[in-house]
Motif scaffolding. Structure first.
Motif, mmCIF file in Angstrom:
data_model
loop_
_atom_site.group_PDB
_atom_site.id
_atom_site.type_symbol
_atom_site.label_atom_id
_atom_site.label_comp_id
_atom_site.label_asym_id
_atom_site.label_seq_id
_atom_site.Cartn_x
_atom_site.Cartn_y
_atom_site.Cartn_z
ATOM 1 N N ALA A 1 46.290 46.528 40.744
ATOM 2 C CA ALA A 1 45.434 45.943 39.710
ATOM 3 C C ALA A 1 43.984 45.806 40.137
ATOM 4 C CB ALA A 1 45.973 44.572 39.308
ATOM 5 N N CYS A 2 43.640 46.221 41.334
ATOM 6 C CA CYS A 2 42.249 46.150 41.806
ATOM 7 C C CYS A 2 41.510 47.357 41.245
ATOM 8 C CB CYS A 2 42.215 46.136 43.333
ATOM 9 S SG CYS A 2 40.566 45.941 44.036
ATOM 10 N N ARG A 3 40.759 47.143 40.156
ATOM 11 C CA ARG A 3 40.186 48.272 39.432
ATOM 12 C C ARG A 3 38.812 47.941 38.862
ATOM 13 N NH1 ARG A 3 45.470 50.345 35.910
ATOM 14 N NH2 ARG A 3 46.723 50.982 37.713
ATOM 15 N N ALA B 1 35.812 44.594 48.599
ATOM 16 C CA ALA B 1 35.967 45.996 48.219
ATOM 17 C C ALA B 1 35.118 46.360 47.005
ATOM 18 C CB ALA B 1 37.436 46.302 47.924
ATOM 19 N N PHE B 2 34.743 45.374 46.202
ATOM 20 C CA PHE B 2 34.094 45.695 44.927
ATOM 21 C C PHE B 2 32.716 46.328 45.066
ATOM 22 C CE2 PHE B 2 37.479 43.122 43.090
ATOM 23 C CZ PHE B 2 37.833 43.952 42.033
ATOM 24 N N PRO B 3 31.862 45.934 46.001
ATOM 25 C CA PRO B 3 30.602 46.679 46.138
ATOM 26 C C PRO B 3 30.823 48.166 46.417
ATOM 27 C CG PRO B 3 30.428 44.569 47.237
ATOM 28 C CD PRO B 3 31.866 44.719 46.840
ATOM 29 N N ARG B 4 31.828 48.493 47.218
ATOM 30 C CA ARG B 4 32.128 49.910 47.479
ATOM 31 C C ARG B 4 32.660 50.592 46.224
ATOM 32 N NH1 ARG B 4 36.271 50.489 50.604
ATOM 33 N NH2 ARG B 4 36.879 48.322 50.914
ATOM 34 N N ALA C 1 35.784 44.654 35.938
ATOM 35 C CA ALA C 1 36.538 44.671 37.190
ATOM 36 C C ALA C 1 37.747 43.752 37.040
ATOM 37 C CB ALA C 1 35.672 44.212 38.357
ATOM 38 N N THR C 2 38.868 44.152 37.607
ATOM 39 C CA THR C 2 40.070 43.321 37.576
ATOM 40 C C THR C 2 40.650 43.211 38.982
ATOM 41 O OG1 THR C 2 41.543 45.206 37.091
ATOM 42 C CG2 THR C 2 40.611 44.005 35.204
ATOM 43 N N ALA D 1 30.134 35.925 45.750
ATOM 44 C CA ALA D 1 29.403 36.261 46.968
ATOM 45 C C ALA D 1 29.224 37.768 47.114
ATOM 46 C CB ALA D 1 30.124 35.696 48.191
ATOM 47 N N GLN D 2 30.217 38.525 46.655
ATOM 48 C CA GLN D 2 30.152 39.981 46.742
ATOM 49 C C GLN D 2 29.429 40.595 45.548
ATOM 50 O OE1 GLN D 2 31.134 41.751 49.374
ATOM 51 N NE2 GLN D 2 31.785 39.866 50.420
ATOM 52 N N LEU D 3 29.556 39.951 44.384
ATOM 53 C CA LEU D 3 28.955 40.454 43.147
ATOM 54 C C LEU D 3 28.133 39.325 42.518
ATOM 55 C CD1 LEU D 3 32.128 42.244 41.719
ATOM 56 C CD2 LEU D 3 30.172 43.366 42.827
ATOM 57 N N PRO D 4 26.989 38.999 43.083
ATOM 58 C CA PRO D 4 26.247 37.814 42.645
ATOM 59 C C PRO D 4 25.709 37.883 41.223
ATOM 60 C CG PRO D 4 24.984 39.083 44.243
ATOM 61 C CD PRO D 4 26.358 39.657 44.236
ATOM 62 N N ASP D 5 25.627 39.073 40.653
ATOM 63 C CA ASP D 5 25.118 39.213 39.287
ATOM 64 C C ASP D 5 26.233 39.344 38.256
ATOM 65 O OD1 ASP D 5 22.436 39.148 40.125
ATOM 66 O OD2 ASP D 5 22.514 41.282 40.641
ATOM 67 N N ALA D 6 27.480 39.318 38.701
ATOM 68 C CA ALA D 6 28.607 39.495 37.780
ATOM 69 C C ALA D 6 28.994 38.175 37.115
ATOM 70 C CB ALA D 6 29.809 40.059 38.535
#
Length: 236
Positions: A157-159, A100-103, A88-89, A25-30
Motif C-alpha cells: 500500500a506504499c504508493r 521513502a516518499f521523497p525518493r 500518497a498512501t 518531516a519528510q514531506l513538509p509541504d504535503a
C-alpha cells in the motif's frame, strides 16, 4: 506539486501520533488526510484534535468498519475533489518508512503510479516469518501472471498516484473492500495506460496494535484475482 498523504485507520492510536509528524518531516509541504472507520480506541478523537491545531491535517469519520478498499476509494475521490496533483498512501502501522516518499516523488517524473516496493532490487522485508514471505511472493507472481500488471509488488500500500489518472477511474466499477483493492486499482489503472515505477523500500512488520490481515482477507484476495483475471480473458 500539490500532494495529499492519505492514511486509512481503525484502532491506530498507538501509531498515528508518531507517524503523522514523521510524514510531515519528510514531506513538509504535503497535507495529511486520515479516513477513520469509527475506531473505538480514540483514533478519531486524536484526529479531531490534530485537525483543530494543524491546517494541513484533515479527517473523514466513517460510520463503522467499512473496509480498507472503500476507505482508499474515499481518499482517492477526496484528492480528486480537492484538486490535488498527487496522492500518497501508506499503512498506519509504521510498516512503510516515511523516508521513502521523497525518493518516490523523485521517481514520479515519468510515472503515473510509483510503488514503494519490497520486491524490486534493493527492497527488504523485516519481521516476517518465512511462511508469510513465501505466500506474499507467490501471490505477487500470480497477480503479475493473471492480471498482466507490470509491477513486482502489487500487494503493497506504499504508493504515489497521479490524481489526474485516478480521475479517469469509474469508482462504481471498483468492488474489492479489503486488501485486494491493492491489486484491483493497479489493474484498472493499467487498463487505462498508466505508467508504473517501483522504488525499493525496507518493509517492517507493524510496531504496535493488532494486524487486520486474516484468513478471510486471503480468501477474498484470491476471489478478486480470479474475477479480474476472468474479465481480462473476456476482454472486459
Amino acid at each position: 506539486m500539490k500532494l495529499l498523504v492519505a492514511i486509512a485507520t481503525y484502532n491506530e492510536i498507538e501509531n498515528l501520533p508518531t507517524l503523522v509528524p514523521a510524514i510531515r518531516a519528510q514531506l513538509p509541504d504535503a497535507d495529511v488526510l486520515v479516513v477513520d472507520d469509527n475506531s473505538p480506541d480514540g483514533t478519531g478523537r486524536w484526529c479531531d484534535e490534530e485537525a483543530a491545531r494543524s491546517p494541513w491535517f484533515s479527517v473523514i469519520h466513517r460510520a463503522g468498519k467499512l473496509g480498507l478498499g472503500s476507505a482508499s476509494w474515499t481518499a482517492m475521490q477526496t484528492a480528486i475533489e480537492r484538486g490535488y496533483d498527487w496522492l500518497a498512501t501508506l499503512d498506519a502501522d509504521w510498516s512503510h518508512p516515511p523516508e521513502a516518499f521523497p525518493r518516490m516523488v523523485a521517481a514520479s517524473t515519468n510515472a503515473d503510479v510509483v510503488i514503494g516496493s519490497r520486491y524490486c532490487q534493493g527492497g527488504e522485508i523485516h519481521g516476517w516469518p518465512l511462511s508469510r514471505r513465501i505466500v506474499s511472493r507467490v501471490m505477487n507472481v500470480a497477480t503479475r501472471a493473471a492480471l498482466g500488471t507490470p509491477v513486482r509488488d502489487a500487494s503493497g500500500a506504499c504508493r504515489l498516484y497521479r490524481v489526474e489518472k485516478l480521475a479517469e477511474l469509474d469508482f462504481s466499477d471498483l468492488k474489492a473492500t479489503g486488501y485486494a483493492y491493492l491489486e484491483e486499482i493497479l489493474w484498472q489503472l493499467h487498463r487505462r495506460g498508466a505508467r508504473f515505477a517501483e522504488v525499493p523500500i525496507a518493509f517492517t512488520d507493524r510496531r504496535a496494535g493488532a494486524s487486520k490481515v486474516g484468513v478471510n482477507e486471503a480468501v477474498g484476495k484470491v476471489k478478486v484475482l480470479a474475477r479480474l483475471a476472468g474479465r481480462r480473458l473476456r476482454g472486459g
